[in-house]
Design a protein around this motif. Structure first.
Motif, mmCIF file in Angstrom:
data_model
loop_
_atom_site.group_PDB
_atom_site.id
_atom_site.type_symbol
_atom_site.label_atom_id
_atom_site.label_comp_id
_atom_site.label_asym_id
_atom_site.label_seq_id
_atom_site.Cartn_x
_atom_site.Cartn_y
_atom_site.Cartn_z
ATOM 1 N N ARG A 86 0.830 -1.217 0.000
ATOM 2 C CA ARG A 86 0.000 0.000 0.000
ATOM 3 C C ARG A 86 0.856 1.256 0.000
ATOM 4 N NH1 ARG A 86 -4.081 -2.677 3.691
ATOM 5 N NH2 ARG A 86 -5.869 -2.922 2.330
ATOM 6 N N MET A 87 1.878 1.279 0.852
ATOM 7 C CA MET A 87 2.746 2.458 0.928
ATOM 8 C C MET A 87 3.436 2.718 -0.412
ATOM 9 S SD MET A 87 4.355 2.303 4.823
ATOM 10 C CE MET A 87 5.941 2.095 4.172
ATOM 11 N N LEU A 88 3.934 1.664 -1.044
ATOM 12 C CA LEU A 88 4.605 1.825 -2.328
ATOM 13 C C LEU A 88 3.629 2.269 -3.406
ATOM 14 C CD1 LEU A 88 6.972 -1.271 -2.255
ATOM 15 C CD2 LEU A 88 7.638 1.133 -2.086
ATOM 16 N N TYR A 89 2.441 1.682 -3.400
ATOM 17 C CA TYR A 89 1.420 2.044 -4.382
ATOM 18 C C TYR A 89 1.067 3.529 -4.282
ATOM 19 C CZ TYR A 89 -3.133 2.414 -6.615
ATOM 20 O OH TYR A 89 -4.178 2.818 -7.395
ATOM 21 N N TYR A 90 0.730 3.968 -3.076
ATOM 22 C CA TYR A 90 0.317 5.360 -2.905
ATOM 23 C C TYR A 90 1.480 6.331 -3.101
ATOM 24 C CZ TYR A 90 -4.252 3.741 -1.528
ATOM 25 O OH TYR A 90 -5.492 3.151 -1.547
ATOM 26 N N THR A 91 2.672 5.935 -2.746
ATOM 27 C CA THR A 91 3.844 6.787 -2.979
ATOM 28 C C THR A 91 4.081 6.964 -4.474
ATOM 29 O OG1 THR A 91 4.840 6.072 -0.898
ATOM 30 C CG2 THR A 91 6.312 7.070 -2.524
ATOM 31 N N ALA A 92 3.937 5.876 -5.245
ATOM 32 C CA ALA A 92 4.110 5.964 -6.700
ATOM 33 C C ALA A 92 3.052 6.871 -7.312
ATOM 34 C CB ALA A 92 4.051 4.573 -7.330
ATOM 35 N N LYS A 93 1.812 6.723 -6.866
ATOM 36 C CA LYS A 93 0.729 7.535 -7.424
ATOM 37 C C LYS A 93 0.878 9.009 -7.052
ATOM 38 C CE LYS A 93 -1.478 4.288 -9.529
ATOM 39 N NZ LYS A 93 -1.472 4.245 -10.987
ATOM 40 N N ILE A 94 1.123 9.278 -5.772
ATOM 41 C CA ILE A 94 1.252 10.664 -5.320
ATOM 42 C C ILE A 94 2.518 11.299 -5.886
ATOM 43 C CG2 ILE A 94 1.625 12.119 -3.277
ATOM 44 C CD1 ILE A 94 -0.241 10.089 -1.782
ATOM 45 N N GLY A 95 3.629 10.568 -5.857
ATOM 46 C CA GLY A 95 4.886 11.093 -6.399
ATOM 47 C C GLY A 95 4.790 11.352 -7.886
ATOM 48 N N GLY A 96 4.184 10.424 -8.623
ATOM 49 C CA GLY A 96 4.006 10.610 -10.057
ATOM 50 C C GLY A 96 3.135 11.805 -10.371
ATOM 51 N N ALA A 97 2.043 11.941 -9.623
ATOM 52 C CA ALA A 97 1.152 13.083 -9.827
ATOM 53 C C ALA A 97 1.883 14.394 -9.515
ATOM 54 C CB ALA A 97 -0.096 12.946 -8.958
ATOM 55 N N TYR A 137 9.951 17.097 -19.620
ATOM 56 C CA TYR A 137 10.756 16.038 -18.998
ATOM 57 C C TYR A 137 10.197 15.693 -17.618
ATOM 58 C CZ TYR A 137 14.879 13.259 -17.926
ATOM 59 O OH TYR A 137 15.720 12.231 -17.610
ATOM 60 N N TRP A 138 9.863 16.708 -16.830
ATOM 61 C CA TRP A 138 9.233 16.475 -15.521
ATOM 62 C C TRP A 138 7.919 15.701 -15.690
ATOM 63 C CZ3 TRP A 138 10.877 17.289 -10.624
ATOM 64 C CH2 TRP A 138 11.958 18.145 -10.421
ATOM 65 N N MET A 139 7.117 16.121 -16.664
ATOM 66 C CA MET A 139 5.811 15.483 -16.863
ATOM 67 C C MET A 139 5.955 14.019 -17.284
ATOM 68 S SD MET A 139 3.441 18.502 -18.478
ATOM 69 C CE MET A 139 4.572 19.297 -19.574
ATOM 70 N N VAL A 140 6.899 13.734 -18.168
ATOM 71 C CA VAL A 140 7.122 12.352 -18.598
ATOM 72 C C VAL A 140 7.552 11.493 -17.411
ATOM 73 C CG1 VAL A 140 8.668 10.898 -19.983
ATOM 74 C CG2 VAL A 140 7.583 12.885 -21.011
ATOM 75 N N GLY A 141 8.434 12.017 -16.579
ATOM 76 C CA GLY A 141 8.839 11.285 -15.378
ATOM 77 C C GLY A 141 7.649 11.002 -14.477
ATOM 78 N N GLY A 142 6.774 11.970 -14.337
ATOM 79 C CA GLY A 142 5.571 11.771 -13.533
ATOM 80 C C GLY A 142 4.701 10.658 -14.085
ATOM 81 N N VAL A 143 4.592 10.587 -15.392
ATOM 82 C CA VAL A 143 3.815 9.513 -16.030
ATOM 83 C C VAL A 143 4.462 8.159 -15.730
ATOM 84 C CG1 VAL A 143 3.157 8.533 -18.278
ATOM 85 C CG2 VAL A 143 2.828 10.966 -17.821
ATOM 86 N N PHE A 144 5.783 8.061 -15.839
ATOM 87 C CA PHE A 144 6.464 6.795 -15.543
ATOM 88 C C PHE A 144 6.210 6.353 -14.108
ATOM 89 C CE2 PHE A 144 9.926 7.909 -18.863
ATOM 90 C CZ PHE A 144 9.134 7.412 -19.880
ATOM 91 N N TYR A 145 6.349 7.264 -13.162
ATOM 92 C CA TYR A 145 6.141 6.909 -11.758
ATOM 93 C C TYR A 145 4.673 6.551 -11.502
ATOM 94 C CZ TYR A 145 10.774 8.069 -9.953
ATOM 95 O OH TYR A 145 12.120 8.064 -9.666
ATOM 96 N N PHE A 146 3.755 7.353 -12.009
ATOM 97 C CA PHE A 146 2.333 7.146 -11.749
ATOM 98 C C PHE A 146 1.856 5.796 -12.287
ATOM 99 C CE2 PHE A 146 -2.219 7.563 -12.408
ATOM 100 C CZ PHE A 146 -2.623 8.186 -11.235
#
Length: 156
Positions: A86-97, A137-146
């Protein structure tokens, strides 16, 4: 039950994205100037005659960026504890966003500057590179993380 599906392509691309991003900071911290003019503003000015504290901050940002690689590698592990998933999932979603929104909002403000609606110290060269490279570049990184993880719902 909480299950998390990993998107291997996004994880690998996210790792590559992060390593390139951190590598740029390390290059600039070592005194490299290629590409620094594209940032514009006070960062460019400070990089021409950097103080020790400025160089230390650039090194620090490089190491902080590398934490993203560790995080993405943690996504590959099949954790037995649900709380870790759960922590990893939400961190990926919030960090990506966050990464995406940071790039998107910067893109909007720089675009407003280009149309002289907002005014700040950013020349035409830096404006071009910020609009066509840095902020996307920032936006693409966000997509990868999300999209590196997906939640799977099980009916029990």
């Amino acid at each position: 039950m909480f299950l998390m599906k990993r998107n291997s392509w996004c994880i690998v691309l996210g790792i590559i994205w992060t390593l390139i991003f951190a590598g740029m900071s390390f290059y600039w911290a070592m005194g490299g100037l290629m590409g620094i003019k594209s940032l514009g503003g006070s960062i460019y000015e400070m990089s021409l005659n950097p103080s020790r504290s400025f160089v230390a901050i650039v090194w620090l940002t490089g190491f902080i960026k590398l934490l993203g690689v560790i995080f993405l590698l943690m996504l590959i592990i099949r954790w037995k504890k649900q709380i870790m998933n759960r922590m990893l999932y939400y961190t990926a979603k919030i960090g990506g966003a966050f990464l995406f929104l940071y790039g998107f909002l910067n893109f909007i403000t720089i675009l407003l500057n280009a149309f002289h609606i907002l005014e700040f110290n950013l020349g035409p060269y830096a404006t071009f590179w910020r609009l066509f490279f840095w902020e996307p570049y920032w936006m693409v990184g966000g997509v990868f993380y999300f999209f590196s993880v997906k939640r799977i719902f099980l009916k029990i």
